[in-house]
Motif scaffolding. Structure first.
Motif, PDB file in Angstrom:
ATOM      1  N   ARG A  28       0.858  -1.187   0.000  1.00  0.00           N
ATOM      2  CA  ARG A  28       0.000   0.000   0.000  1.00  0.00           C
ATOM      3  C   ARG A  28       0.888   1.228   0.000  1.00  0.00           C
ATOM      4  NH1 ARG A  28      -2.805  -2.398   3.978  1.00  0.00           N
ATOM      5  NH2 ARG A  28      -4.550  -3.688   3.323  1.00  0.00           N
ATOM      6  N   PRO A  29       0.636   2.136  -0.891  1.00  0.00           N
ATOM      7  CA  PRO A  29       1.492   3.316  -1.005  1.00  0.00           C
ATOM      8  C   PRO A  29       1.479   4.137   0.284  1.00  0.00           C
ATOM      9  CG  PRO A  29      -0.527   3.596  -2.270  1.00  0.00           C
ATOM     10  CD  PRO A  29      -0.484   2.173  -1.824  1.00  0.00           C
ATOM     11  N   ASN A  30       2.545   4.781   0.558  1.00  0.00           N
ATOM     12  CA  ASN A  30       2.611   5.682   1.704  1.00  0.00           C
ATOM     13  C   ASN A  30       2.457   7.122   1.198  1.00  0.00           C
ATOM     14  OD1 ASN A  30       3.440   7.459   3.671  1.00  0.00           O
ATOM     15  ND2 ASN A  30       4.836   5.968   4.593  1.00  0.00           N
ATOM     16  N   PHE A  31       1.306   7.667   1.532  1.00  0.00           N
ATOM     17  CA  PHE A  31       0.985   8.980   0.997  1.00  0.00           C
ATOM     18  C   PHE A  31       1.889  10.074   1.515  1.00  0.00           C
ATOM     19  CE2 PHE A  31      -2.760   7.948  -1.319  1.00  0.00           C
ATOM     20  CZ  PHE A  31      -2.882   9.017  -2.166  1.00  0.00           C
ATOM     21  N   ALA A  32       2.336   9.891   2.729  1.00  0.00           N
ATOM     22  CA  ALA A  32       3.186  10.935   3.314  1.00  0.00           C
ATOM     23  C   ALA A  32       4.427  11.117   2.457  1.00  0.00           C
ATOM     24  CB  ALA A  32       3.558  10.564   4.734  1.00  0.00           C
ATOM     25  N   ALA A  33       4.963  10.030   1.969  1.00  0.00           N
ATOM     26  CA  ALA A  33       6.166  10.111   1.148  1.00  0.00           C
ATOM     27  C   ALA A  33       5.856  10.790  -0.186  1.00  0.00           C
ATOM     28  CB  ALA A  33       6.731   8.718   0.915  1.00  0.00           C
TER      29      ALA A  33
ATOM     30  N   ASN B  22       3.455  12.770  -0.774  1.00  0.00           N
ATOM     31  CA  ASN B  22       3.116  14.136  -0.432  1.00  0.00           C
ATOM     32  C   ASN B  22       4.390  14.973  -0.246  1.00  0.00           C
ATOM     33  OD1 ASN B  22       2.176  16.460   0.784  1.00  0.00           O
ATOM     34  ND2 ASN B  22       0.775  15.411   2.162  1.00  0.00           N
ATOM     35  N   LEU B  23       5.314  14.434   0.481  1.00  0.00           N
ATOM     36  CA  LEU B  23       6.560  15.166   0.724  1.00  0.00           C
ATOM     37  C   LEU B  23       7.305  15.388  -0.582  1.00  0.00           C
ATOM     38  CD1 LEU B  23       8.686  16.378   2.506  1.00  0.00           C
ATOM     39  CD2 LEU B  23       9.607  14.096   2.908  1.00  0.00           C
TER      40      LEU B  23
ATOM     41  N   SER C 180      -1.186  16.588  -1.904  1.00  0.00           N
ATOM     42  CA  SER C 180      -1.802  15.751  -0.870  1.00  0.00           C
ATOM     43  C   SER C 180      -3.058  15.031  -1.357  1.00  0.00           C
ATOM     44  CB  SER C 180      -2.172  16.609   0.328  1.00  0.00           C
ATOM     45  OG  SER C 180      -3.102  17.599  -0.076  1.00  0.00           O
TER      46      SER C 180
ATOM     47  N   ASN D 137      -0.168  20.646   3.098  1.00  0.00           N
ATOM     48  CA  ASN D 137      -0.048  20.688   1.641  1.00  0.00           C
ATOM     49  C   ASN D 137      -1.382  20.458   0.946  1.00  0.00           C
ATOM     50  OD1 ASN D 137       2.707  21.231   1.251  1.00  0.00           O
ATOM     51  ND2 ASN D 137       3.211  19.109   1.748  1.00  0.00           N
TER      52      ASN D 137
ATOM     53  N   ALA E 142       3.818  16.919   5.836  1.00  0.00           N
ATOM     54  CA  ALA E 142       4.136  15.707   5.087  1.00  0.00           C
ATOM     55  C   ALA E 142       5.473  15.152   5.558  1.00  0.00           C
ATOM     56  CB  ALA E 142       4.176  16.008   3.600  1.00  0.00           C
TER      57      ALA E 142
ATOM     58  N   ASN F 165       5.046  13.704   8.993  1.00  0.00           N
ATOM     59  CA  ASN F 165       4.257  12.501   8.812  1.00  0.00           C
ATOM     60  C   ASN F 165       5.135  11.352   8.317  1.00  0.00           C
ATOM     61  OD1 ASN F 165       2.410  10.577   8.022  1.00  0.00           O
ATOM     62  ND2 ASN F 165       1.006  12.040   7.069  1.00  0.00           N
ATOM     63  N   LEU F 166       5.937  11.645   7.337  1.00  0.00           N
ATOM     64  CA  LEU F 166       6.799  10.607   6.781  1.00  0.00           C
ATOM     65  C   LEU F 166       7.799  10.136   7.834  1.00  0.00           C
ATOM     66  CD1 LEU F 166       7.919   8.913   4.530  1.00  0.00           C
ATOM     67  CD2 LEU F 166       9.265  10.871   3.771  1.00  0.00           C
TER      68      LEU F 166
ATOM     69  N   ALA G  47      -3.325   4.535   3.860  1.00  0.00           N
ATOM     70  CA  ALA G  47      -2.235   5.111   3.069  1.00  0.00           C
ATOM     71  C   ALA G  47      -1.819   6.478   3.612  1.00  0.00           C
ATOM     72  CB  ALA G  47      -2.657   5.236   1.611  1.00  0.00           C
TER      73      ALA G  47
END
Lengths: 339, 339
Positions: A48-53, A55-56, A61, A117, B52, B55-56, B115
């Motif tokens: 499952r993708p990590n959105f925080a990454a 996003n950063l 977002s 973001n 972000a 979070n990461l 995610a």
DNA sequence: GTGAAAGCGCTAACAG
DNA sequence: CTGTTAGCGCTTTCAC
């Protein structure tokens, strides 16, 4: 442990870059066979993708913020639902922010959204606050952040801005026209706060309808409410010693107050007094005497707001648009013909 | 451009680490003077943290997800508001997810929330879905993610879980007792779907009240509704040829249907028939005949749910808690004494 | 066709 | 009392 793109890369004997390209369906010259292999692997390993990454890395977002005064209000709930439904279709998320009309709280939200973001903000704060300085400073803050914004209703902006609006002047006009065409001449109005542009527009429409019938406007039959149930009740208390055959409450909540105010004076709707509202709250259809009212297509406006926002996020140089929606007269049982 | 922690560090001639410590008010042995200097600098340069990155780095989003069937429903809107108000106090955010009762959509939401490194999920899906297999697979998915969850109402879990609940058996009991104490003996019941645990509990409470009066229960006066306005109407159509002096609609929406159903048969409330509802929808107080009903403290439940979630996120080894709330009889005008 | 490397902005351990 | 370093998971040139 969480499965990352690197795990998959290792398992497949490939590099993270390749995996990323495949999983995001990016145009690339990767062979169909490895594409397949990666996708299967991702599935199997429960990636499952990590959105925080994401996003950063991308400063995106895929999330919009909705700022409303109160989600318990059916109007905003419906708007929220429209937004949210569209977001869901697009696989976006929506952060709900309710301000309770506090400009300070609004400010905090704006900053929090920025920190996240956020890709767009739907502003549904119709009421300028008592303390206007914070209010305008919030606007400036918002604009300075260069995040797509879509505003509902309020349109008194100097800057061009996205908005979803209804022509409330026309709404006031057609509602008043309805009463006039039923033979009413002594019509009382319970308005919204005069500080609100939209409330003013509605009232202007009422006046225009009078003019079109060559009737003169009577200010003593106008009571300024504040869109609450109570102010509908109070309006009737104010009007009780005056002469009128119909009441136009400029939103449905006040119309409910009018209903109960009238029944206090043993006046019934529509036999003694015709009543018309504005909004078409879901309740208006199921009252014992269903309310004649003006419907705003709030759900559709919410959807459109989301569409505008997501589009603007993906095409940063889009010009702001103002989308206008049609108001509609819904005739029910609370208005009747008189002679 | 956005100002980062590194920019500030450079400007101050310090390291990013130091700046981070100061700006987060972490316990450290940094001199007051540099603390001050950094804070002033951050202010001046217009620093805003980038979530972000936090979070990461920390796998924390300071965000909770709320999953509800429909935000237009006053019950859920009020619950949402409770949650959101508490989040706001804590500087957290809330992502709103409305499922429209679709288990597929629920599944998508759960994955999307995961995610986003969501820190907790408030589940307010009261209705098991027609397709039970997806329903349970969603639960398993949810539990497998090891994210704090708080459930409202539904409590038929094998696993220990956080929950905010009301004792609906008691609610059914006190409502029925109210009618019995007013002298009613022929009482009709319009219930919720029998598949719902909470609906069953309410009905059980009704039966217990009958037992406590040594009255025998009459199944032919029970109509199974589905908590919608329409099913209240239908209930009266079903009951119209039966004998009864009071109706207990097991939620307020159905009670409104009952009102209108009765008026169709020229029966008035409370003169001919007493009506009692359940929920205390905000509307019930302002109906022409204000509705006697059972109030659930939904707003408080929402606040508590947020409290539980945030606490659980910050203290991962907390044991699940179930917080129970008191139901309250609100007597208005729709019930009257008979002989 | 695919990989290497850099870096988004921040935090946490450890080292001075 | 403060700095160095490494790395969270992902995307994106550019190189092979």
């Amino acid at each position: 442990m969480k499965v990352t793109i690197t795990d998959i890369a290792q398992a497949a004997g490939l590099s993270p870059a390749t995996v990323s390209l495949v999983l995001n369906n990016r145009p690339s010259r990767i062979s169909e066979s490895t594409k397949k292999r990666i996708k299967v692997l991702a599935q199997e390993m429960g990636y499952r993708p990590n959105f925080a990454a994401v996003n950063l890395r991308t400063s995106r977002s895929y999330t919009i913020g909705l700022i409303v005064p109160d989600i318990r209000n059916d109007h905003y709930a419906t708007y929220a639902k429209g937004l949210e439904d569209f977001c869901q279709e697009m696989n976006w998320s929506m952060i709900l922010c309710t301000t309770n009309q506090s400009p300070l709280r609004e400010k905090q939200y704006i900053e929090a959204l920025y920190a996240k973001n956020i890709d767009g903000i739907a502003l549904a704060t119709t009421a300028p606050y008592a303390d206007n300085s914070i209010y305008t400073s919030n606007r400036e803050l918002l604009l300075s952040m260069k995040i797509p914004i879509v505003q509902s209703d309020l349109t008194n902006y100097k800057e061009p801005i996205n908005a979803v609006v209804c022509d409330h002047e026309k709404g006031g006009y057609i509602a008043t026209l309805h009463l006039l065409s039923l033979g009413h001449r002594k019509i009382a109005f319970i308005t919204g706060p005069s500080s609100l542009e939209a409330a003013q527009s509605r009232l202007n429409g009422c006046k225009r309808a009078f003019k079109s019938y060559n009737l003169k406007w009577n200010d003593s039959l106008v009571y300024e409410g504040d869109y609450t149930y109570e102010s509908g009740l109070n309006g009737i208390d104010y009007l009780c010693d005056k002469e009128f055959t119909a009441v136009f409450a400029l939103n449905d909540s006040m119309a409910y107050g009018v209903y109960n105010g009238l029944s206090k004076y043993n006046l019934s709707v529509p036999e003694d007094i015709s009543v018309i509202g504005y909004d078409d709250h879901f309740l208006s259809a199921i009252l014992t005497v269903p309310l004649t009212t003006i419907r705003q297509p709030v759900y559709e406006m919410g959807k459109e707001a989301a569409r505008i926002l997501i589009h603007a996020a993906e095409h940063p140089d889009t010009k702001p648009v103002i989308t206008s929606f049609e108001l509609k007269l819904i005739v029910r049982k609370s208005t009747r013909k008189i002679n």
